[in-house]
Design an enzyme around this catalytic site. Structure first.
Site, PDB file in Angstrom:
ATOM      1  N   GLU A   1      -2.700  -2.120 -12.631  1.00 39.57           N
ATOM      2  CA  GLU A   1      -2.037  -0.597 -11.821  1.00 39.57           C
ATOM      3  C   GLU A   1      -0.747   0.419 -12.761  1.00 39.57           C
ATOM      4  O   GLU A   1      -0.661   1.215 -12.217  1.00 39.57           O
ATOM      5  CB  GLU A   1      -0.768  -1.717 -11.291  1.00 39.57           C
ATOM      6  CG  GLU A   1       0.558  -1.167 -10.398  1.00 39.57           C
ATOM      7  CD  GLU A   1       1.218  -1.543  -9.599  1.00 39.57           C
ATOM      8  OE1 GLU A   1       2.056  -1.131  -8.947  1.00 39.57           O
ATOM      9  OE2 GLU A   1       0.392  -3.299  -9.483  1.00 39.57           O
TER      10      GLU A   1
ATOM     11  N   ARG B   1      -0.993  -0.324  -3.492  1.00 41.64           N
ATOM     12  CA  ARG B   1      -0.872   0.582  -4.629  1.00 41.64           C
ATOM     13  C   ARG B   1      -1.165   2.252  -5.057  1.00 41.64           C
ATOM     14  O   ARG B   1      -1.720   2.212  -6.355  1.00 41.64           O
ATOM     15  CB  ARG B   1      -0.796  -0.296  -5.650  1.00 41.64           C
ATOM     16  CG  ARG B   1      -0.420  -1.630  -5.707  1.00 41.64           C
ATOM     17  CD  ARG B   1       1.172  -2.157  -5.925  1.00 41.64           C
ATOM     18  NE  ARG B   1       1.766  -2.850  -5.935  1.00 41.64           N
ATOM     19  CZ  ARG B   1       2.097  -3.767  -3.960  1.00 41.64           C
ATOM     20  NH1 ARG B   1       2.171  -3.186  -3.330  1.00 41.64           N
ATOM     21  NH2 ARG B   1       2.977  -4.611  -4.662  1.00 41.64           N
TER      22      ARG B   1
ATOM     23  N   SER C   1       4.430  -5.279 -12.744  1.00 39.79           N
ATOM     24  CA  SER C   1       2.983  -5.815 -12.948  1.00 39.79           C
ATOM     25  C   SER C   1       2.401  -5.014 -13.700  1.00 39.79           C
ATOM     26  O   SER C   1       2.105  -4.317 -13.157  1.00 39.79           O
ATOM     27  CB  SER C   1       2.514  -6.258 -11.190  1.00 39.79           C
ATOM     28  OG  SER C   1       3.652  -7.715 -10.927  1.00 39.79           O
TER      29      SER C   1
END
Length: 334
Positions: A329, A161, A233
């Protein structure tokens, strides 16, 4: 090029936060972007669909949005096909095009919100695949020098990520195009256990089958941002030392653990959040989605600070309970 002042960013962030930008500019070519930059109010923020952004107030500067939508095959050989795509194209439209045209490698990434440019910045991933698996190179414009530059995938620092484009010193680069390397040879990627289980006993399956299954899995776990504001997320899965992972496995035998690079171990952030008691819980108008604890949601009328307050509380409780630190994130702006 379209330009507006005191522009509402509510349609441009999937949390549905009611914030504004002093200026908002949409451009349709690299040349338009290059010509516009010198006269724009600083600071500048380049966004896609705002699916990975948390605004904590109005943005006092210029928000830029790409409307570069071209898609072209630039190299076609038996060993692979290179497709150059404008950064403003909706990611899932690109995936659908690939599946329809018999180009394989992107199907497991179906349904991810956002645009093509964000795929190269975030290294989006799901169901056993990551964008880095198919990215060949990334074309950018340097917002300071106004020069174009191309990064090979090996230069992009791709990891879980992340990429160099998320680092402060590289944020001067605005992604304008991404070149993907796809295959005409079909080989299903069933490395994600939940996906493999769906196709047990099926002798043949197509990329369209994979795409449909992935979309169904996403719909079963993730809320529609148009109905319930969210950014997917919110936290990345933490990677911890083998020593800590071993200790946790003794204390919590059912805790999921996965091998990671350099002998480390990846844990499930969703499991940690749920077992810290936050699944389905609310803190004011912000909450944790009842079907997927990785997802923080705007229950209605939440501000960015409300969501930050919830995230901080979750991070603290997970650390107090397990000794594991979670990291967002989502990019916090302001």
């Amino acid at each position: 090029m379209n330009s507006s002042s005191n522009y509402s960013l509510k349609p441009h962030n999937t949390f549905g936060l009611d914030v504004t930008a002093d200026n908002f500019v949409e451009y349709q070519s690299v040349e338009e972007l290059r010509e516009a930059i010198p006269g724009l109010q600083k600071p500048m923020l380049h966004i896609g669909q705002g699916s990975n952004i948390l605004f904590c107030g109005d943005f006092h500067g210029t928000v830029l949005h790409s409307r570069i939508l071209n898609l072209e095959i630039v190299d076609d050989r038996p060993e692979g096909v290179s497709v150059r795509v404008g950064s403003g194209m909706v990611w899932d439209d690109f995936v659908a095009w690939c599946v329809t045209n018999g180009l394989y490698g992107a199907e497991n990434l179906s349904g991810i919100p956002g645009e093509v440019g964000a795929s190269a910045v975030q290294n989006i991933g799901a169901y056993g695949a990551e964008a880095k698996d198919i990215i060949e190179r990334v074309e950018v414009l340097d917002a300071l020098s106004l020069e174009r530059r191309c990064f090979d995938a090996s230069e992009c620092g791709y990891g879980y990520r992340t990429s160099i484009f998320k680092q402060t010193q590289f944020r001067k680069y605005f992604v304008t195009h991404v070149v993907y390397r796809l295959s005409r040879q079909w080989k299903p990627n069933l490395s994600y256990a939940g996906l493999a289980k769906q196709f047990e006993g099926k002798a043949e399956l197509s990329a369209a089958d994979i795409r449909s299954a992935v979309m169904a899995l996403r719909d079963s776990k993730l809320p529609d941002p148009k109905v319930l504001g969210n950014a997917g997320s919110f936290f990345v899965n933490p990677v911890v030392s083998d020593m800590l992972a071993s200790t946790l496995s003794l204390l919590y035998p059912d805790m999921p653990q996965y091998p990671a690079a350099d002998g480390k171990v990846k844990l499930s952030a969703a499991w940690l959040i749920e077992h810290a008691g936050w699944k389905g819980a609310d803190l004011g108008p912000a909450g944790v989605y009842e079907k997927q604890p990785l997802v923080l949601v705007n229950r209605g009328g939440a501000t960015g600070e409300d969501i930050v307050r919830l995230a901080v509380a979750i991070i603290q409780d997970v650390y107090d309970t397990f000794g594991v630190e979670l990291h967002p994130e989502v990019n916090k702006i302001g």
